[in-house]
Design a protein around this motif. Structure first.
Motif, PDB file in Angstrom:
ATOM      1  N   GLY A 176      -0.216   2.970   5.803  1.00  0.00           N
ATOM      2  CA  GLY A 176       0.827   3.982   5.759  1.00  0.00           C
ATOM      3  C   GLY A 176       0.403   5.105   4.834  1.00  0.00           C
ATOM      4  N   PRO A 177       1.265   6.106   4.688  1.00  0.00           N
ATOM      5  CA  PRO A 177       0.884   7.240   3.848  1.00  0.00           C
ATOM      6  C   PRO A 177       0.496   6.782   2.453  1.00  0.00           C
ATOM      7  N   PRO A 178      -0.601   7.346   1.889  1.00  0.00           N
ATOM      8  CA  PRO A 178      -1.410   8.494   2.343  1.00  0.00           C
ATOM      9  C   PRO A 178      -2.591   8.135   3.226  1.00  0.00           C
ATOM     10  N   LEU A 179      -2.612   6.951   3.826  1.00  0.00           N
ATOM     11  CA  LEU A 179      -3.639   6.509   4.771  1.00  0.00           C
ATOM     12  C   LEU A 179      -5.022   6.363   4.137  1.00  0.00           C
ATOM     13  N   ARG A 206      -0.242  11.000  11.466  1.00  0.00           N
ATOM     14  CA  ARG A 206       0.250  12.102  10.620  1.00  0.00           C
ATOM     15  C   ARG A 206       0.734  11.615   9.262  1.00  0.00           C
ATOM     16  N   GLY A 207       0.670  10.317   9.023  1.00  0.00           N
ATOM     17  CA  GLY A 207       1.114   9.780   7.744  1.00  0.00           C
ATOM     18  C   GLY A 207       2.612   9.771   7.572  1.00  0.00           C
ATOM     19  N   ARG A 208       3.347   9.706   8.683  1.00  0.00           N
ATOM     20  CA  ARG A 208       4.814   9.728   8.602  1.00  0.00           C
ATOM     21  C   ARG A 208       5.425   8.342   8.495  1.00  0.00           C
ATOM     22  N   ARG A 209       4.658   7.312   8.877  1.00  0.00           N
ATOM     23  CA  ARG A 209       5.186   5.950   8.773  1.00  0.00           C
ATOM     24  C   ARG A 209       4.044   4.954   8.687  1.00  0.00           C
TER      25      ARG A 209
END
Length: 273
Positions: A176-179, A206-209
């Motif tokens: 998950g974010p920040p991947l 996109r790092g949204r979830r």
């Protein structure tokens, strides 16, 4: 049905929409979905993407030699055995109690050439002969995290040794974010294999979830266009990144070596609720 396994409490939860289908849950986290009447049904998004890879690995119906690192409920092995009769497969699963539960409650067909070994994934990998596998699928999680020793260039060197010339390595990665973990795993694979692509939900990229991404790597060119079409046609359409776009996504991350390897991040509790 419940059983205490190394990762916690394993439960087989019936699927209300399918009469002989179950979801394997470990401590409340979904691990695998199996339909005994329809092994071609892949209920989880990441499993469908791994299924697409198995479909593209050889002409339809051609047998494959497949190594599964991580057993779960043997979902992908069932899929390949049904789609490609006479395939030879090995499943490596460390959790002996989980293997007993799955063998008892969700038995494999007698005519499938599937061997299940109770061992550590990297230890078992090191004992296989050079060039044995056409496809290696890594889907190893302990307490919802991929163990550190399965994230390094040294591990992938062993994978490449075991692959037949032109064979494929496919891995289920969770982040998950920040991947940071996902980017480092792409860099690690790129240090060992010249050809890569990544399939995932756009929101994950996109790092949204928090979510799963499937990495595919080989020494030869990959069927990126075919995989892109299949992933785009999934019930939850995904995206495939490769080439310059994948390199840009990696963002300068460095390959992981044994000395600095860490387990993948634990998912937030909200993922399973």
């Amino acid at each position: 049905m419940e059983e205490r396994v190394d990762g916690g409490l394993a439960e087989l939860v019936p699927d209300p929409d399918r009469p002989r289908a179950w979801t394997l849950m470990i401590d409340g986290a979904p691990q695998s979905h199996v339909d005994l009447d329809d092994p071609a049904h892949l209920g989880f998004e990441y499993q469908r993407r791994l299924g697409h890879i198995a479909d593209l690995a050889a002409p339809p119906g051609k047998p494959l030699r497949v190594l599964h690192l991580g057993g779960g409920a043997f979902t992908l092995a069932r899929y390949i055995a049904a789609a490609r009769p006479r395939s030879t497969q090995q499943i490596v699963e460390l959790d002996a109690a989980l293997v007993r539960l799955v063998r008892h409650a969700l038995p494999l067909a007698d005519n499938w050439r599937v061997r299940v070994r109770n061992a550590d994934a990297r230890d078992a990998l090191g004992k296989l002969p050079d060039g044995w596998a056409d496809l290696v699928i890594a889907d190893v999680f302990s307490d919802t995290r991929t163990p550190a020793h399965l994230t390094s260039t040294e591990f992938l060197d062993q994978v490449r040794r075991v692959l037949a010339p032109g064979g494929w390595y496919a891995a289920n990665l969770a982040d998950g974010p920040p991947l940071a973990h996902l980017r480092a795993q792409i860099a690690t694979a790129a240090a060992v294999f010249p050809e890569l692509c990544l399939a995932a939900d756009p929101a994950v990229l996109r790092g949204r979830r928090f979510g799963n991404a499937v990495l595919l790597a080989s020494e030869r060119a990959l069927p990126v266009a075919g995989l892109t079409r299949l992933v785009a046609g999934d019930p939850h359409p995904g995206r495939v990144e490769h080439g310059r776009a994948l390199a840009d996504f990696t963002g300068g991350a460095l390959p992981v070596e044994d000395a600095s390897a860490k387990a993948s991040p634990a998912p937030p509790a909200s993922v399973f609720h």
